[in-house]
Design a protein around this motif. Structure first.
Motif, PDB file in Angstrom:
ATOM      1  N   TYR A   9       0.839  -1.207   0.000  1.00 36.11           N
ATOM      2  CA  TYR A   9       0.000   0.000   0.000  1.00 36.11           C
ATOM      3  C   TYR A   9       0.871   1.252   0.000  1.00 36.11           C
ATOM      4  N   MET A  10       1.887   1.246   0.866  1.00 37.40           N
ATOM      5  CA  MET A  10       2.776   2.419   0.947  1.00 37.40           C
ATOM      6  C   MET A  10       3.511   2.648  -0.372  1.00 37.40           C
ATOM      7  N   GLN A  13       1.237   4.115  -2.845  1.00 38.24           N
ATOM      8  CA  GLN A  13       0.903   5.497  -2.457  1.00 38.24           C
ATOM      9  C   GLN A  13       2.028   6.441  -2.875  1.00 38.24           C
ATOM     10  N   ILE A  14       3.254   6.029  -2.605  1.00 36.07           N
ATOM     11  CA  ILE A  14       4.417   6.851  -2.974  1.00 36.07           C
ATOM     12  C   ILE A  14       4.471   7.002  -4.501  1.00 36.07           C
ATOM     13  N   ARG A  16       2.099   6.787  -6.664  1.00 39.81           N
ATOM     14  CA  ARG A  16       0.990   7.597  -7.152  1.00 39.81           C
ATOM     15  C   ARG A  16       1.299   9.091  -7.008  1.00 39.81           C
ATOM     16  N   GLU A  17       1.895   9.465  -5.891  1.00 42.08           N
ATOM     17  CA  GLU A  17       2.244  10.881  -5.686  1.00 42.08           C
ATOM     18  C   GLU A  17       3.368  11.308  -6.622  1.00 42.08           C
ATOM     19  N   LEU A  18       4.390  10.472  -6.704  1.00 43.11           N
ATOM     20  CA  LEU A  18       5.557  10.873  -7.487  1.00 43.11           C
ATOM     21  C   LEU A  18       5.284  10.842  -8.986  1.00 43.11           C
ATOM     22  N   SER A  20       2.908  12.364 -10.373  1.00 45.27           N
ATOM     23  CA  SER A  20       2.607  13.742 -10.780  1.00 45.27           C
ATOM     24  C   SER A  20       3.747  14.698 -10.430  1.00 45.27           C
ATOM     25  N   GLN A  21       4.457  14.391  -9.351  1.00 46.53           N
ATOM     26  CA  GLN A  21       5.537  15.306  -8.965  1.00 46.53           C
ATOM     27  C   GLN A  21       6.759  15.181  -9.871  1.00 46.53           C
ATOM     28  N   HIS A  33      13.013   7.166  -3.375  1.00 47.87           N
ATOM     29  CA  HIS A  33      12.309   7.374  -2.108  1.00 47.87           C
ATOM     30  C   HIS A  33      12.414   6.134  -1.219  1.00 47.87           C
ATOM     31  N   ARG A  35      14.712   3.904  -1.306  1.00 44.43           N
ATOM     32  CA  ARG A  35      16.109   3.778  -0.871  1.00 44.43           C
ATOM     33  C   ARG A  35      16.397   4.729   0.293  1.00 44.43           C
ATOM     34  N   GLN A  36      15.850   5.918   0.189  1.00 45.25           N
ATOM     35  CA  GLN A  36      16.154   6.947   1.199  1.00 45.25           C
ATOM     36  C   GLN A  36      15.451   6.717   2.529  1.00 45.25           C
ATOM     37  N   PHE A  37      14.252   6.153   2.471  1.00 43.81           N
ATOM     38  CA  PHE A  37      13.428   6.158   3.692  1.00 43.81           C
ATOM     39  C   PHE A  37      13.026   4.787   4.221  1.00 43.81           C
ATOM     40  N   TRP A  38      13.271   3.764   3.469  1.00 45.04           N
ATOM     41  CA  TRP A  38      12.842   2.432   3.935  1.00 45.04           C
ATOM     42  C   TRP A  38      14.033   1.666   4.483  1.00 45.04           C
ATOM     43  N   ARG A  43      12.621  -3.073   2.448  1.00 45.27           N
ATOM     44  CA  ARG A  43      12.944  -3.182   1.007  1.00 45.27           C
ATOM     45  C   ARG A  43      13.043  -4.653   0.603  1.00 45.27           C
TER      46      ARG A  43
END
Lengths: 76, 948
Positions: A9-10, A13-14, A16-18, A20-21, A33, A35-38, A43
């Motif tokens: 799910y996470m 979600q990530i 889906r946001e990225l 558009s960004q 993302h 790599r940086q936060f999980w 992972r």
């Protein structure tokens, strides 16, 4: 929600946001993302989920996790 | 009441920088002061205190007491020196026989209607009336004491913290003016006229039942003991004071802890405090009694299983047990099987030590902090767009704002002292835009009305902010010059093209946001072209599945309108807890070292490795929710928690409980056996902010000293306890004082380079970045360029939350806090603040209540997909139809049983603000509440005698 379901799910979600960004590189941005936060075990778990078919991963998330997989394989 | 040891110059200062200089002569002494200064203040600056009663330098001059009369050459009569400004060449005499006679006459009138009980008065020795009677040489009262008087007037003792004794009131209006000018509540007034004049609260209500918010400004302003703290009545007047920083919200008010020996008598806001400018709220001013509450645990305790009662042990045994368990678990399950949580209520130094313990001692990055559940999206969003994870302004900046936009924040409840500053500016004419599902108090409060309140549907922040940006871009209101100079222009163009799409318009999004398009357009125009636009936001922004996107949408808006890099503008997160900013700064996140540097950065890691003498993990660690997931999966087994209560504060209580229950060792370091401690194996008693040295960093990035005013009742400051644990696991720590920890922080953190205790003592406070280039700190950030170079516009598409209403759960629950209580209530519930908020209530709109047959005060069940609880209903139009609201201060309610696992996409900050629920009439506590209560009671058993 099981832990792996939560991770899927996470990741979606990530992604889906990225999407558009970072429209030019959503897969790589999602990979970055993760790599940086999980934490590595998160992972590893999502990579294992992909190895098992990755049924519920979105297209972008699937690509990002595959890139994680490749990086992990190259590393070791 | 006067502040001991502080000089009162009678009237407010005039800015020397903004005014011409005037020269005059007072009592034969030549002096120069800024134009606009009162004669009273000028005289005081020259060393002459003119007698006064109604004047004080925190309030506008009033000129009512007629005690401060002076003679001025060339002017008739005896003007009041408080209301008369200086003039060039003016010659003033403050002490003449005629003035002395006039002043004695005035004093005679006051004293003729005042109890002559000085020796037994609680303010004896600390009373301005007493002082002034001496100063004017009053020796007798010609009128006698038998005439009409107010000496038999009834006291109002309704407020738990202070009394009002009309018999001792001299009707100087200082309390009324303090309530108006400083606090902005306008709860007090003078009723009647002449001899019948009296101070009343609201409509002649008791103080407790009135609109009074118990900020203490009136008590502080009172020159007699008419308004006086009950603690002073009980304990006597203080004899010394220590400056320290409040341990409640992120405003970071500084206080004079006024002591009598080692006993705290009262906390009085320090008028030189740069965050609070001499003001306070009911929590910081009065709610410190928890420090001595009977529930406080003072001895370490351990137990092998949470089913067992606690066993009191020595510190040696508790520390050895803790170290042994962590080492055992790491040996059995691997080094990544343990972690810790730092506290936003503890000092920077303590927080730094906890993350150091985990990184250096445990060898991993499994450290997180409560900012995970509040402002982690601020860190992500502002670092992405501006380059640093912090607000851009100081609080003083609000005085220069022309348009204030408050988004998802309730400052009068959550950040009341800053709210008073904001209200001062609004009363001066600044415009207000509030974006909030609830009609919070700031929307309409005495002498203030929001120009626009956009009552959006919870969860639609991004859509609303994008619609505002749509108006800015499509109506040509963007500050193109600013953007071209300061931001990446091509990114702006991409962003502008995105927000300009027709589907982003206010009209197109009105149906989903619930915000009338016309209001939104008007608000957008006002913000864009109304002068200095300042944005203040809170957890209504961050605690959503799109929290980080909303923060970036706010940053986009500020950049597009040129509202960054000077006073009066900016993006200002209102931080929840006292040291949320500091805890984040100190490397409490699992992916960052202090100063927001990623653990994968080789140069940063090398710096820490050299300082700490170990090889550090280059991989990010687990966040709190991921720790709990890993615990239920069996890969995470031990958790060290300093000063947090994740069982009550974190979402989906059932999941938190399951995670904690799956661990083999949970250590809780806290003041009380909190809810999390129900699942703990080791309890290390913590110390209060009164019992240790250190620093807190507030929402302005302002680092301020916390000073020890009494010995820790538990035996150690929290930093000492962490050091004991570190030593027990074999680390060579030898800090003798927290200042040494700060020196290490400064050496390892570029943005703290010039921070040290000497500088803090000298300057009072420092706002980081404090570097060689800006050794005294940085009040306003991004002045010439953004920290990251060019400002970064990010496209923020609105993606609805997956938490949906439907037939089973038709209402949206949003949660928040109330003025008198703080966070999970661990501190404030153990004070008399309980008088204002003894229970969590569910706010529900009259239509929704009527549909369910509910009456105000009914017990109702509140149910979501995650769980169910019961509480009593409060029927109010403050919430819109379809929305319900509650606070989370009381464990008996456990509002987070209801909240879900949904969280911010970037940071996992929980989506506290949107939960689909159903509400129905209930008979009383739910089964879960009853079983939880029984379990909590069982878990808190302590063996009667310490095992020796």
């Amino acid at each position: 929600m099981s832990t792996v379901d939560h991770l899927v799910y996470m990741a979606n979600q990530i992604a889906r946001e990225l999407a558009s960004q970072c429209p030019d590189r959503p897969v790589a941005a999602t990979r970055d993302h993760l790599r940086q936060f999980w934490d590595p075990r998160m992972r590893q778990a999502i990579v294992a989920y992909l190895d098992g078919g990755g049924e519920h991963l979105s297209e972008i998330a699937r690509g990002a996790v595959a890139m994680l997989h490749e990086t992990a394989e190259r590393a070791g | 009441m006067a502040w001991i040891g502080e000089r009162d110059l009678g009237t407010k200062a005039v800015s020397a920088a903004m005014s011409a200089t005037v020269t005059l002569r007072i009592d034969g002494q030549n002096l120069a002061v800024p134009e606009g200064t009162s004669i009273m203040r000028a005289a005081a600056l020259a060393g002459t205190d003119i007698p006064k009663l109604c004047a004080t330098d925190t309030l506008e001059a009033f000129g009512s007491c007629r005690l401060c009369l002076v003679e001025i050459d060339g002017r008739n009569g005896y003007p009041a020196s408080c209301t008369t400004p200086v003039a060039d060449g003016m010659v003033v005499r403050t002490q003449t026989d005629r003035l002395a006679k006039l002043r004695r006459g005035v004093m005679e009138l006051y004293i003729s209607d005042h109890p002559l009980d000085c020796l037994t008065c609680s303010a004896n020795g600390d009373c301005e009336l007493q002082d002034q009677a001496g100063a004017v040489g009053l020796r007798d009262v010609r009128y006698g004491y038998e005439g009409l008087n107010h000496l038999a007037a009834d006291k109002d003792e309704s407020n738990p913290y202070f009394t009002f004794d009309p018999a001792k009131c001299i009707v100087c209006s200082r309390c009324v003016r303090a309530c108006d000018e400083i606090q902005g509540t306008f709860a007090l007034t003078i009723e009647g006229s002449g001899f019948g004049s009296k101070v009343v609260a609201s409509q002649n209500d008791s103080f407790l039942d009135s609109d009074c918010v118990s900020c203490g400004a009136c008590v502080q302003a009172c020159p007699t003991s008419a308004l006086i703290e009950k603690s002073v009545i009980a304990q006597g007047t203080p004899d010394k004071a220590v400056i320290t920083t409040c341990a409640y919200c992120g405003v970071g008010c500084t206080f004079r802890a006024e002591m009598r020996g080692e006993q705290l008598v009262r906390m009085v806001p320090w008028k030189d405090g740069k965050a609070n400018r001499g003001h306070s709220c009911v929590k910081g001013r009065f709610a410190w009694g928890y420090a001595n509450h009977r529930d406080r645990i003072l001895k370490p305790m351990i137990r092998a299983s949470v089913e067992e009662p606690w066993r009191e042990v020595s510190w040696d045994e508790a520390i050895a047990y803790t170290a042994g368990e962590f080492r055992r678990i790491q040996a059995k399950y691997g080094k990544d099987s343990v972690g810790g949580i730092t506290s936003s209520r503890c000092t920077n130094e303590e927080t730094f030590l906890v993350q150091k313990l985990i990184r250096q001692g445990f060898g991993n990055n499994n450290v997180d902090t409560c900012a995970r559940v509040c402002h982690s999206p601020t860190g992500y969003g502002l670092k992405t767009t501006f380059g640093t994870s912090a607000g851009t302004q100081d609080f003083d900046s609000v005085a220069h704002a022309d348009v204030i936009m408050v988004i998802g924040a309730n400052p009068t409840d959550g950040h009341p002292v800053f709210a008073s500053r904001m209200k001062q500016r609004l009363r001066e004419g600044a415009k207000l835009i509030v974006i909030d599902p609830r009609r919070t108090d700031i929307v309409r409060t005495p002498h203030i009305a929001a120009t626009y309140h956009l009552p959006l549907r919870p969860g639609t922040n991004v859509a609303v902010l994008t619609a505002i940006a749509h108006v800015v871009v499509t109506e040509g209101l963007a500050d193109e010059a600013f953007v071209r100079e300061r931001c990446d222009w091509s990114e702006f163009e991409d962003w502008a093209a995105f927000v300009a799409q027709p589907q982003r318009s206010p009209e197109a999004t009105e149906a989903l946001t619930g915000v009338p398009a016309a209001d939104l357009r008007a608000a957008a125009r006002l913000f864009a072209i109304g002068g200095n636009g300042a944005i203040y936001y809170g957890l209504g922004v961050t605690e959503h599945s799109q929290g980080s996107s909303t923060v970036m949408a706010i940053a986009n808006l500020a950049m597009a309108t040129g509202n960054i890099g000077r006073e009066g503008v900016g993006v200002n997160p209102l931080r929840g807890q006292n040291n949320v900013q500091g805890a984040c700064d100190m490397g409490s996140f699992p992916h960052e070292y202090s100063g927001y540097r990623h653990v994968s950065d080789p140069a940063t890691r090398a710096m820490f490795e050299q300082a700490w003498g170990v090889t550090l993990d280059a991989e990010p660690g687990l966040r709190i929710p991921n720790m709990l997931d890993a615990a239920t999966d069996g890969t995470f087994k031990a958790l060290f928690i300093q000063g947090e209560d994740i069982l009550q504060s974190d979402p989906n209580t059932h999941h938190v409980a399951a995670g904690l229950a799956a661990m083999e060792c949970v250590v809780v370091q806290d003041l009380f056996l909190n809810e999390t401690a129900n699942y703990a194996h080791v309890f290390l008693p913590g110390s209060t902010f009164l019992e240790k040295d250190g620093t807190f960093t507030n929402a302005e990035r302002r680092i301020q000293r916390v000073r020890k005013v009494m010995e820790p009742l538990n035996g150690y400051g929290d930093w000492e306890i962490v050091q004991l644990v570190a030593k027990a696991i074999g680390l060579d720590w030898s800090y003798a004082h927290p200042s040494e920890i700060m020196d290490e922080i400064a050496a390892l953190t570029p943005t703290f380079a010039t921070v040290n205790y000497d500088a803090l003592d000298r300057l009072g406070s420092l706002q980081w970045p404090a570097t060689e280039a800006a050794p005294d700190g940085t009040p306003t950030m991004h002045v010439d360029q953004f920290v990251r170079g060019k400002g970064h516009f990010v496209v923020t598409d609105y993606i609805p939350t997956d938490e949906k209403t439907g037939p089973r759960f038709p209402l949206l629950l949003t949660t928040g806090r109330i003025l008198s209580q703080y966070n999970v209530g661990a501190q404030t519930r153990r004070t008399d603040n309980i008088a204002w908020h003894p229970e969590d209530r569910l706010e529900i709109h009259p239509h929704d209540a009527e549909n369910r047959g509910m009456r105000d005060g009914d017990w109702v069940s509140l149910r979501s997909r995650a769980g169910e609880t019961t509480l009593r209903a409060l029927i109010t139009e403050r919430v819109a139809p379809g929305v319900v609201y509650t606070t989370f201060h009381h464990p008996a309610t456990q509002a987070n049983v209801i909240t879900t696992d949904y969280s911010d996409w970037a940071t996992n900050c929980p989506e506290y603000k949107v939960t689909a629920v159903q509400v129905a009439i209930s008979n009383g506590p739910s089964d879960w509440q009853q079983s939880y209560q029984a379990q909590a009671e069982r878990s808190r058993r302590v063996l009667p005698e310490a095992a020796e």
